[in-house]
Scaffold this motif. Structure first.
Motif, PDB file in Angstrom:
ATOM      1  N   ASP A   1      58.595  65.955 -23.506  1.00 38.57           N
ATOM      2  CA  ASP A   1      59.884  65.863 -23.993  1.00 38.57           C
ATOM      3  C   ASP A   1      60.550  67.277 -23.963  1.00 38.57           C
ATOM      4  O   ASP A   1      60.352  67.849 -24.932  1.00 38.57           O
ATOM      5  CB  ASP A   1      60.344  64.918 -25.345  1.00 38.57           C
ATOM      6  CG  ASP A   1      60.027  63.691 -24.826  1.00 38.57           C
ATOM      7  OD1 ASP A   1      60.703  62.990 -24.061  1.00 38.57           O
ATOM      8  OD2 ASP A   1      59.183  62.795 -25.667  1.00 38.57           O
TER       9      ASP A   1
ATOM     10  N   PRO B   1      58.521  52.490 -18.348  1.00 39.25           N
ATOM     11  CA  PRO B   1      58.710  51.914 -19.621  1.00 39.25           C
ATOM     12  C   PRO B   1      58.593  53.065 -20.436  1.00 39.25           C
ATOM     13  O   PRO B   1      57.897  54.175 -20.384  1.00 39.25           O
ATOM     14  CB  PRO B   1      57.278  51.094 -19.567  1.00 39.25           C
ATOM     15  CG  PRO B   1      56.799  50.707 -18.295  1.00 39.25           C
ATOM     16  CD  PRO B   1      57.313  51.924 -17.303  1.00 39.25           C
ATOM     17  N   ASP B   2      59.440  53.015 -21.526  1.00 35.36           N
ATOM     18  CA  ASP B   2      59.675  54.031 -22.464  1.00 35.36           C
ATOM     19  C   ASP B   2      58.307  53.962 -23.273  1.00 35.36           C
ATOM     20  O   ASP B   2      58.071  55.114 -24.195  1.00 35.36           O
ATOM     21  CB  ASP B   2      60.694  53.442 -23.615  1.00 35.36           C
ATOM     22  CG  ASP B   2      61.319  54.581 -24.475  1.00 35.36           C
ATOM     23  OD1 ASP B   2      61.317  55.757 -24.023  1.00 35.36           O
ATOM     24  OD2 ASP B   2      61.135  54.119 -25.704  1.00 35.36           O
ATOM     25  N   ASN B   3      57.488  53.061 -23.338  1.00 33.73           N
ATOM     26  CA  ASN B   3      56.202  53.032 -24.153  1.00 33.73           C
ATOM     27  C   ASN B   3      54.883  53.510 -23.465  1.00 33.73           C
ATOM     28  O   ASN B   3      53.800  53.583 -23.890  1.00 33.73           O
ATOM     29  CB  ASN B   3      56.100  51.719 -24.848  1.00 33.73           C
ATOM     30  CG  ASN B   3      55.746  50.721 -23.574  1.00 33.73           C
ATOM     31  OD1 ASN B   3      56.018  50.751 -22.622  1.00 33.73           O
ATOM     32  ND2 ASN B   3      55.640  49.482 -24.117  1.00 33.73           N
ATOM     33  N   LEU B   4      55.369  54.210 -22.207  1.00 33.26           N
ATOM     34  CA  LEU B   4      54.129  54.670 -21.503  1.00 33.26           C
ATOM     35  C   LEU B   4      53.480  55.852 -22.176  1.00 33.26           C
ATOM     36  O   LEU B   4      54.047  56.526 -22.891  1.00 33.26           O
ATOM     37  CB  LEU B   4      54.638  55.226 -20.395  1.00 33.26           C
ATOM     38  CG  LEU B   4      53.677  55.641 -18.885  1.00 33.26           C
ATOM     39  CD1 LEU B   4      53.199  54.248 -18.334  1.00 33.26           C
ATOM     40  CD2 LEU B   4      54.476  56.271 -17.722  1.00 33.26           C
ATOM     41  N   GLN B   5      52.119  55.694 -22.307  1.00 27.74           N
ATOM     42  CA  GLN B   5      51.280  56.788 -23.170  1.00 27.74           C
ATOM     43  C   GLN B   5      50.432  57.474 -22.102  1.00 27.74           C
ATOM     44  O   GLN B   5      49.966  56.896 -21.085  1.00 27.74           O
ATOM     45  CB  GLN B   5      50.688  55.807 -24.155  1.00 27.74           C
ATOM     46  CG  GLN B   5      51.398  55.226 -25.276  1.00 27.74           C
ATOM     47  CD  GLN B   5      52.285  56.043 -26.034  1.00 27.74           C
ATOM     48  OE1 GLN B   5      51.838  57.212 -26.368  1.00 27.74           O
ATOM     49  NE2 GLN B   5      53.672  55.982 -26.288  1.00 27.74           N
TER      50      GLN B   5
ATOM     51  N   ASP C   1      61.364  44.940 -22.135  1.00 26.78           N
ATOM     52  CA  ASP C   1      60.922  46.255 -22.420  1.00 26.78           C
ATOM     53  C   ASP C   1      62.227  47.465 -21.969  1.00 26.78           C
ATOM     54  O   ASP C   1      62.775  47.288 -21.250  1.00 26.78           O
ATOM     55  CB  ASP C   1      59.547  46.672 -21.649  1.00 26.78           C
ATOM     56  CG  ASP C   1      58.278  45.930 -22.139  1.00 26.78           C
ATOM     57  OD1 ASP C   1      58.593  45.288 -23.304  1.00 26.78           O
ATOM     58  OD2 ASP C   1      57.405  45.939 -21.551  1.00 26.78           O
ATOM     59  N   LYS C   2      61.965  48.395 -23.156  1.00 25.99           N
ATOM     60  CA  LYS C   2      63.139  49.457 -22.787  1.00 25.99           C
ATOM     61  C   LYS C   2      62.433  50.316 -21.774  1.00 25.99           C
ATOM     62  O   LYS C   2      61.242  50.529 -21.702  1.00 25.99           O
ATOM     63  CB  LYS C   2      63.171  50.292 -24.131  1.00 25.99           C
ATOM     64  CG  LYS C   2      64.444  51.334 -24.026  1.00 25.99           C
ATOM     65  CD  LYS C   2      64.301  52.219 -25.238  1.00 25.99           C
ATOM     66  CE  LYS C   2      65.274  53.213 -25.182  1.00 25.99           C
ATOM     67  NZ  LYS C   2      65.454  53.938 -26.589  1.00 25.99           N
TER      68      LYS C   2
ATOM     69  N   ALA D   1      55.970  45.920 -16.854  1.00 29.37           N
ATOM     70  CA  ALA D   1      56.905  46.006 -17.919  1.00 29.37           C
ATOM     71  C   ALA D   1      57.399  44.584 -17.976  1.00 29.37           C
ATOM     72  O   ALA D   1      57.651  43.737 -17.007  1.00 29.37           O
ATOM     73  CB  ALA D   1      57.849  47.166 -17.587  1.00 29.37           C
TER      74      ALA D   1
ATOM     75  N   ASP E   1      47.535  55.753 -19.670  1.00 29.62           N
ATOM     76  CA  ASP E   1      48.097  54.617 -18.810  1.00 29.62           C
ATOM     77  C   ASP E   1      48.118  54.715 -17.488  1.00 29.62           C
ATOM     78  O   ASP E   1      48.106  56.045 -16.942  1.00 29.62           O
ATOM     79  CB  ASP E   1      49.528  54.193 -19.324  1.00 29.62           C
ATOM     80  CG  ASP E   1      49.532  53.798 -20.639  1.00 29.62           C
ATOM     81  OD1 ASP E   1      48.489  53.365 -21.307  1.00 29.62           O
ATOM     82  OD2 ASP E   1      50.755  53.704 -21.318  1.00 29.62           O
TER      83      ASP E   1
ATOM     84  N   ARG F   1      62.657  64.295 -19.790  1.00 28.63           N
ATOM     85  CA  ARG F   1      61.303  63.722 -20.184  1.00 28.63           C
ATOM     86  C   ARG F   1      60.508  63.847 -18.785  1.00 28.63           C
ATOM     87  O   ARG F   1      60.515  63.422 -17.739  1.00 28.63           O
ATOM     88  CB  ARG F   1      61.220  62.419 -20.628  1.00 28.63           C
ATOM     89  CG  ARG F   1      59.789  61.676 -20.854  1.00 28.63           C
ATOM     90  CD  ARG F   1      59.825  60.565 -21.453  1.00 28.63           C
ATOM     91  NE  ARG F   1      60.206  60.653 -22.993  1.00 28.63           N
ATOM     92  CZ  ARG F   1      60.227  59.433 -23.732  1.00 28.63           C
ATOM     93  NH1 ARG F   1      59.945  58.290 -23.240  1.00 28.63           N
ATOM     94  NH2 ARG F   1      60.630  59.631 -25.056  1.00 28.63           N
TER      95      ARG F   1
END
Length: 421
Positions: free
Chosen positions: A294, A357-361, A332-333, A328, A364, A299
């Motif tokens: 970020d 996806p905002d929750n991508l980690q 999902d955000k 997604a 992944d 991002r």
């Protein structure tokens, strides 16, 4: 249509899940679908049913032996632009009688090997090349079967780096000089004129430039015949585009009908040379997220794939859809991100302002779509990064069709002179 779909929320290639491949192959890797290759070839070839036509797959789009052999089994010939590609085609089982050798700079040794292999036709792109090919053929006691590639001065309305039919492009002989050069070629003892060739560019999404070029070509054929020069083969090249970002290129059936309308009356054998259309959407590049960064303004999703693996985005500003391998959900955000690689270049960017996806980690997987053409073939070892492996899927089976070399293998290619020991 391609055969990369979500099954139970996970991206799969035909019957094989992408996470399973990533676990066994490692990332990044290219994945190709046999079913997609076969479908695209059959739909394209079927557009010319009833015509005396040969589909010669353009190896420069993807020259993996397994891909070539898959298409060869369906009856494809080959359009090659180097002696290396010619050897690949022959080794994959394509008959010499179905191989066309194109390219603006054929070396003496390449001409000799092509003549020894007795391939169908050499497409000559300049007067100096014609003179040299005649000399080589006479030296070998052979006749070179040739077509002159004609530059029709038609704007293909495509990216400047893949346009080949304008006056300022390096390809072909100006159409205004075609009659003169054909008459000279007819007097050369080492040359046998068999056809005329044309290719105006790649990734065309409108039939209008094709129609203009092929109409001009038909007029040349008719004029040549008035000079006693019989043209038997008509090589129309390739260039029909695919959908990368919502484009609606003409269907092969519409292209085939246009070919019938413009050159079907000439009584010639027709050669078509599709590449991207067959393999482009038959492949994806799979990569793993390394970091989520970020920054103050952006991002960044940093992948383990880089521009050396897929150079099209930085070379052509090309768009490739990028999707998460885990599907997604509708609720999902999504986040707006730049998707980048680890190479030390600002140009090492796969896509800007993309939705993922905002929750991508980290860890992944993502897939870069429509990467089957001009992906692996243009890859390099820049930054001493290993070449990306390639995988071919067929139903619920898969095979690694190009291994990932080790870094030690790459370094071992270098030779240190004795005076440095």
């Amino acid at each position: 249509m391609n055969h990369f779909e979500y099954i139970d929320g996970v991206l799969s290639a035909e019957g094989v899940s992408i996470p399973e491949l990533a676990e066994k192959v490692g990332t990044p890797f290219y994945c190709y679908s046999t079913a997609t290759l076969e479908r695209h070839y059959k739909v394209y070839a079927g557009a010319f049913d009833g015509l005396d036509a040969t589909v010669c797959y353009a190896l420069k789009a993807n020259s993996n032996q397994a891909v070539i052999k898959t298409l060869a089994k369906l009856g494809a010939g080959a359009d090659v632009v180097s002696v290396g590609e010619m050897r690949r085609a022959l080794q994959a089982g394509i008959a010499p009688s179905k191989i066309i050798f194109s390219g603006v700079g054929k070396a003496d040794a390449e001409m000799r090997e092509a003549l020894d292999a007795d391939i169908a036709q050499i497409n000559v792109e300049s007067i100096p090349e014609l003179v040299e090919l005649n000399r080589v053929a006479l030296d070998m006691g052979k006749k070179a079967r040739i077509a002159l590639r004609i530059n029709p001065h038609v704007d293909a309305k495509t990216h400047e780096k893949i346009a080949t039919g304008k006056a300022e492009n390096k390809f072909g002989i100006d159409w205004t000089r075609a009659i003169e050069v054909y008459r000279d070629a007819a007097q050369m003892d080492g040359i046998e004129i068999t056809g005329i060739a044309m290719h105006i560019g790649s990734q065309l999404t409108d039939l209008t430039p094709f129609r203009e070029a092929f109409t001009r070509l038909a007029g040349l054929v008719e004029e040549l015949r008035t000079h006693g020069i019989e043209v038997k083969n008509l090589d129309l090249g390739g260039g029909l585009g695919i959908a990368y970002q919502g484009e609606t290129p003409p269907l092969p059936a519409a292209y085939g009908q246009m070919v019938r309308e413009t050159v079907g009356h000439l009584g010639c054998h027709i050669t078509l040379e599709p590449g991207r259309l067959i393999v482009g959407n038959a492949g994806i590049l799979v990569s793993r997220v390394m970091y989520i960064k970020d920054g103050e303004a952006k991002r960044f999703v940093i992948l383990d794939a880089a521009m050396n693996d897929l150079i099209r985005p930085t070379l052509y500003n090309a768009y490739h859809e990028i999707i998460a391998v885990d599907e997604a959900g509708v609720d999902d955000k999504m986040a707006t991100v730049d998707v980048v690689g680890p190479v030390c270049e600002t140009g090492d960017t796969f896509g800007k302002d993309r939705k993922l996806p905002d929750n991508l980690q980290p860890g992944d997987l993502v897939a870069i779509c429509s990467a089957g053409a001009y992906g692996a073939v243009m890859s390099s070892t820049y930054n001493t990064r290993a070449l990306t492996p390639e995988v071919l899927v067929s139903g619920d089976k898969f095979a690694i069709i190009r291994e990932r070399p080790s870094i030690d293998d790459l370094i071992a290619l270098d030779k240190v002179p004795g005076w440095l020991d």
